[in-house]
Design a protein around this motif. Structure first.
Motif, PDB file in Angstrom:
ATOM      1  N   ASP A 218      19.608 -43.966   8.966  1.00 14.03           N
ATOM      2  CA  ASP A 218      18.685 -42.902   9.377  1.00 14.03           C
ATOM      3  C   ASP A 218      17.436 -42.974   8.495  1.00 14.03           C
ATOM      4  O   ASP A 218      17.480 -42.659   7.306  1.00 14.03           O
ATOM      5  CB  ASP A 218      19.368 -41.534   9.243  1.00 14.03           C
ATOM      6  CG  ASP A 218      18.545 -40.404   9.844  1.00 14.03           C
ATOM      7  OD1 ASP A 218      17.368 -40.268   9.458  1.00 14.03           O
ATOM      8  OD2 ASP A 218      19.074 -39.669  10.687  1.00 14.03           O
ATOM      9  N   ARG A 219      16.321 -43.399   9.073  1.00 18.43           N
ATOM     10  CA  ARG A 219      15.103 -43.608   8.280  1.00 18.43           C
ATOM     11  C   ARG A 219      14.605 -42.338   7.601  1.00 18.43           C
ATOM     12  O   ARG A 219      14.104 -42.377   6.471  1.00 18.43           O
ATOM     13  CB  ARG A 219      13.991 -44.171   9.181  1.00 18.43           C
ATOM     14  CG  ARG A 219      14.134 -45.648   9.487  1.00 18.43           C
ATOM     15  CD  ARG A 219      12.874 -46.151  10.178  1.00 18.43           C
ATOM     16  NE  ARG A 219      12.878 -47.592  10.327  1.00 18.43           N
ATOM     17  CZ  ARG A 219      11.853 -48.292  10.787  1.00 18.43           C
ATOM     18  NH1 ARG A 219      10.742 -47.651  11.157  1.00 18.43           N
ATOM     19  NH2 ARG A 219      11.921 -49.603  10.895  1.00 18.43           N
ATOM     20  N   ASP A 220      14.716 -41.212   8.298  1.00 24.26           N
ATOM     21  CA  ASP A 220      14.239 -39.958   7.727  1.00 24.26           C
ATOM     22  C   ASP A 220      15.066 -39.564   6.510  1.00 24.26           C
ATOM     23  O   ASP A 220      14.527 -39.281   5.434  1.00 24.26           O
ATOM     24  CB  ASP A 220      14.284 -38.848   8.778  1.00 24.26           C
ATOM     25  CG  ASP A 220      13.278 -39.060   9.892  1.00 24.26           C
ATOM     26  OD1 ASP A 220      12.240 -39.701   9.621  1.00 24.26           O
ATOM     27  OD2 ASP A 220      13.532 -38.606  11.020  1.00 24.26           O
ATOM     28  N   LEU A 284       9.364 -30.099   7.595  1.00 28.98           N
ATOM     29  CA  LEU A 284       9.921 -30.136   6.241  1.00 28.98           C
ATOM     30  C   LEU A 284       9.473 -31.373   5.466  1.00 28.98           C
ATOM     31  O   LEU A 284       9.293 -31.316   4.249  1.00 28.98           O
ATOM     32  CB  LEU A 284      11.455 -30.082   6.296  1.00 28.98           C
ATOM     33  CG  LEU A 284      12.058 -28.716   6.640  1.00 28.98           C
ATOM     34  CD1 LEU A 284      13.566 -28.831   6.823  1.00 28.98           C
ATOM     35  CD2 LEU A 284      11.737 -27.702   5.541  1.00 28.98           C
ATOM     36  N   ILE A 285       9.300 -32.496   6.169  1.00 29.04           N
ATOM     37  CA  ILE A 285       8.899 -33.731   5.479  1.00 29.04           C
ATOM     38  C   ILE A 285       7.481 -33.597   4.918  1.00 29.04           C
ATOM     39  O   ILE A 285       7.198 -34.016   3.792  1.00 29.04           O
ATOM     40  CB  ILE A 285       9.027 -34.947   6.416  1.00 29.04           C
ATOM     41  CG1 ILE A 285      10.508 -35.209   6.732  1.00 29.04           C
ATOM     42  CG2 ILE A 285       8.399 -36.186   5.788  1.00 29.04           C
ATOM     43  CD1 ILE A 285      10.763 -36.366   7.674  1.00 29.04           C
ATOM     44  N   LYS A 286       6.585 -32.972   5.685  1.00 31.45           N
ATOM     45  CA  LYS A 286       5.222 -32.753   5.194  1.00 31.45           C
ATOM     46  C   LYS A 286       5.211 -31.787   4.014  1.00 31.45           C
ATOM     47  O   LYS A 286       4.469 -31.972   3.042  1.00 31.45           O
ATOM     48  CB  LYS A 286       4.339 -32.214   6.323  1.00 31.45           C
ATOM     49  CG  LYS A 286       4.039 -33.243   7.409  1.00 31.45           C
ATOM     50  CD  LYS A 286       3.115 -32.659   8.465  1.00 31.45           C
ATOM     51  CE  LYS A 286       2.800 -33.706   9.543  1.00 31.45           C
ATOM     52  NZ  LYS A 286       1.915 -33.155  10.607  1.00 31.45           N
ATOM     53  N   TYR A 394       4.432 -44.882   3.564  1.00 31.50           N
ATOM     54  CA  TYR A 394       5.610 -45.334   4.312  1.00 31.50           C
ATOM     55  C   TYR A 394       5.843 -44.456   5.538  1.00 31.50           C
ATOM     56  O   TYR A 394       6.106 -44.954   6.640  1.00 31.50           O
ATOM     57  CB  TYR A 394       6.840 -45.312   3.411  1.00 31.50           C
ATOM     58  CG  TYR A 394       8.136 -45.555   4.161  1.00 31.50           C
ATOM     59  CD1 TYR A 394       8.506 -46.839   4.561  1.00 31.50           C
ATOM     60  CD2 TYR A 394       8.982 -44.485   4.489  1.00 31.50           C
ATOM     61  CE1 TYR A 394       9.683 -47.064   5.253  1.00 31.50           C
ATOM     62  CE2 TYR A 394      10.155 -44.700   5.192  1.00 31.50           C
ATOM     63  CZ  TYR A 394      10.500 -45.986   5.565  1.00 31.50           C
ATOM     64  OH  TYR A 394      11.665 -46.194   6.279  1.00 31.50           O
ATOM     65  N   ARG A 395       5.730 -43.133   5.370  1.00 28.33           N
ATOM     66  CA  ARG A 395       5.954 -42.209   6.487  1.00 28.33           C
ATOM     67  C   ARG A 395       4.910 -42.428   7.592  1.00 28.33           C
ATOM     68  O   ARG A 395       5.237 -42.345   8.780  1.00 28.33           O
ATOM     69  CB  ARG A 395       5.888 -40.755   6.000  1.00 28.33           C
ATOM     70  CG  ARG A 395       7.035 -40.331   5.112  1.00 28.33           C
ATOM     71  CD  ARG A 395       8.374 -40.439   5.788  1.00 28.33           C
ATOM     72  NE  ARG A 395       8.377 -39.822   7.112  1.00 28.33           N
ATOM     73  CZ  ARG A 395       9.407 -39.883   7.943  1.00 28.33           C
ATOM     74  NH1 ARG A 395      10.501 -40.538   7.596  1.00 28.33           N
ATOM     75  NH2 ARG A 395       9.363 -39.284   9.116  1.00 28.33           N
ATOM     76  N   ASN A 396       3.676 -42.700   7.208  1.00 29.60           N
ATOM     77  CA  ASN A 396       2.639 -42.957   8.204  1.00 29.60           C
ATOM     78  C   ASN A 396       2.965 -44.205   9.022  1.00 29.60           C
ATOM     79  O   ASN A 396       2.753 -44.244  10.243  1.00 29.60           O
ATOM     80  CB  ASN A 396       1.280 -43.114   7.526  1.00 29.60           C
ATOM     81  CG  ASN A 396       0.727 -41.793   7.014  1.00 29.60           C
ATOM     82  OD1 ASN A 396       1.141 -40.724   7.475  1.00 29.60           O
ATOM     83  ND2 ASN A 396      -0.179 -41.858   6.059  1.00 29.60           N
ATOM     84  N   SER A 400       3.736 -44.228  12.999  1.00 24.73           N
ATOM     85  CA  SER A 400       2.948 -45.105  13.872  1.00 24.73           C
ATOM     86  C   SER A 400       3.852 -45.992  14.710  1.00 24.73           C
ATOM     87  O   SER A 400       3.613 -46.199  15.911  1.00 24.73           O
ATOM     88  CB  SER A 400       2.017 -45.983  13.023  1.00 24.73           C
ATOM     89  OG  SER A 400       1.089 -45.192  12.324  1.00 24.73           O
ATOM     90  N   GLY A 401       4.927 -46.502  14.087  1.00 24.39           N
ATOM     91  CA  GLY A 401       5.897 -47.320  14.812  1.00 24.39           C
ATOM     92  C   GLY A 401       6.586 -46.539  15.915  1.00 24.39           C
ATOM     93  O   GLY A 401       6.810 -47.057  17.021  1.00 24.39           O
ATOM     94  N   ARG A 402       6.909 -45.287  15.636  1.00 23.31           N
ATOM     95  CA  ARG A 402       7.567 -44.444  16.651  1.00 23.31           C
ATOM     96  C   ARG A 402       6.629 -44.173  17.824  1.00 23.31           C
ATOM     97  O   ARG A 402       7.044 -44.166  18.983  1.00 23.31           O
ATOM     98  CB  ARG A 402       8.028 -43.138  16.026  1.00 23.31           C
ATOM     99  CG  ARG A 402       9.269 -43.293  15.147  1.00 23.31           C
ATOM    100  CD  ARG A 402       9.633 -42.002  14.463  1.00 23.31           C
ATOM    101  NE  ARG A 402      10.845 -42.160  13.672  1.00 23.31           N
ATOM    102  CZ  ARG A 402      11.295 -41.249  12.818  1.00 23.31           C
ATOM    103  NH1 ARG A 402      10.627 -40.124  12.628  1.00 23.31           N
ATOM    104  NH2 ARG A 402      12.417 -41.468  12.146  1.00 23.31           N
TER     105      ARG A 402
END
Length: 415
Positions: A218-220, A284-286, A394-396, A400-402
């Protein structure tokens, strides 16, 4: 009020009240131990060692604890950890009361506390979902639990500072021992419909592997745990050196040291209240990324604060950032993990959080001995800033990939 909505559930309310009393005692003892060790030895390295042994079991045992808890009655495990913690507190209180100031004994009892906490923290976090009937209120319950923890972080050190300078350190340890009466009473008053655990056919090592693969895939969740690992190893341990800041750099007393702990606790409460008002777990990630940057920058500024009020102000901001960082990660994992994997996912959160701090405490103790406490704390702040910027990049890339994946899917569907 909306912020206290999860207290309408009887089981969570009892848990909340019992833990409120117990955690004040725990923070009184933690403050007293740090002050006593530094007062007896004057050693930054020994401060790091005591912190190391009290938390290192979480690094080694947390994945096993998660699998163990998934296989057993969580309520019984929780009661067991509280009883053992009470006995540990009683042994430490007796040692200090009879003036048996033995560093080996203090280190051994700190190790026992760390082993117990490896199971206790994972169990409490995974059991919380069973205390709240409406799962939409789970983020609020987690935030209130964090608020309670950090209110104790304010009250405990503040009381410890007063007691250390008036009644003596033995009263702090005895108070912590007695505080477990409240939490055990509340636990036995709870009425949890804990499901009967059907022991799986798989051995526990297979379950450990499944838990690791679940988190890693799970990447997140995996990126958040990596970020927390870096923070726990290189940033959060700055707090280990606060007795030195209080005593040597600001020429203070035990009360001064308690102000540092209470300032961080006050900042943590501000964050916890903000998180408790959130209506959902979105964003929550932001929040975590912003909190991590605030935390690291505050640590960097604290390193070179020249006057006590300014140092306490930056210490308050470290509490704001650290609390929002860890609580948002915790909430995200609890609300996004599959139910049969929740305890194991949480165990990796505990390992990354509590398990890495002792290694970091030992490292910063050695670093402070080599380059001084201010430079050591400065280095930790800079590492945190760099880590946060890398996480955002990394999150960006992931987002972008998603988005590209969604566009490709839509294009394929239209064809």
């Amino acid at each position: 009020m909306d912020i206290f909505r999860s207290l309408k559930y009887r089981n969570f309310k009892l848990f909340f009240y019992g833990q409120s009393v117990s955690l004040i005692g725990t923070w009184m003892q933690k403050t007293a131990v740090s002050w006593l060790v530094y007062q007896l030895t004057g050693s930054a390295v020994l401060l790091g060692i005591v912190s190391f042994v009290s938390l290192i079991p979480s690094l080694i045992l947390s994945p096993y604890a998660g699998s163990y808890i998934d296989r057993h009655n969580r309520f019984k495990v929780l009661v067991g950890t509280q009883v053992i913690s009470m006995l540990q507190a009683g042994a430490l209180a007796a040692m200090i009361y009879f003036r048996f100031y033995n560093m080996s004994g203090i280190i051994l009892l700190s190790l026992i506390q760390g082993i117990t906490n490896a199971f206790d923290v994972t169990c409490r976090q995974s059991l919380m979902v069973e205390m709240v009937d409406n799962k939409e209120d789970l983020p609020n319950a987690i935030a209130l639990n964090s608020t309670m923890t950090n209110m104790a972080r304010i009250a405990g050190p503040a009381l410890a500072g007063i007691i250390l300078s008036t009644l003596g350190e033995d009263f702090c340890f005895i108070s912590n021992f007695l505080s477990y009466i409240a939490v055990l009473t509340c636990l036995f008053m709870m009425k949890l419909n804990t499901a009967i655990v059907n022991r799986p056919q798989k051995d526990i090592w297979t379950e450990l592997k499944e838990g690791f693969h679940y988190v890693a895939s799970d990447r997140d969740i995996s990126s958040l745990i990596v970020m927390l690992t870096i923070s726990s190893l290189f940033v959060i341990p700055f707090n280990t050196l606060m007795p030195i800041f209080a005593k040597d750099l600001f020429h203070g007393s035990a009360k001064t040291f308690s102000w540092f702990e209470s300032a961080a606790g006050l900042g943590s409460v501000f964050s916890a209240v903000y998180l408790a008002y959130l209506k959902s777990s979105k964003g929550l990630i932001k929040i975590m990324a912003g909190a991590s940057l605030l935390f690291s920058l505050s640590v960097l500024l604290l390193a070179y604060a020249k006057v006590l009020p300014i140092a306490l102000l930056f210490m308050t901001f470290t509490g704001v950032g650290m609390m929002a960082q860890t609580s948002s990660i915790n909430t995200f994992i609890q609300t996004h993990s599959a139910s049969h994997m929740r305890a194991r996912a949480i165990s990796y959160f505990v390992m990354a959080y509590q398990g890495m701090i002792p290694v970091g405490s030992l490292l910063i103790g050695l670093l402070a001995g080599a380059v001084g406490p201010r430079m050591a704390v400065c280095v930790e702040g800079m590492i945190g800033i760099v880590a946060t910027l890398c996480f955002v990049l990394y999150r960006n890339r992931v987002e972008s990939g998603r988005m590209l994946g969604r566009k490709s899917t839509l294009a394929g569907t239209s064809i």
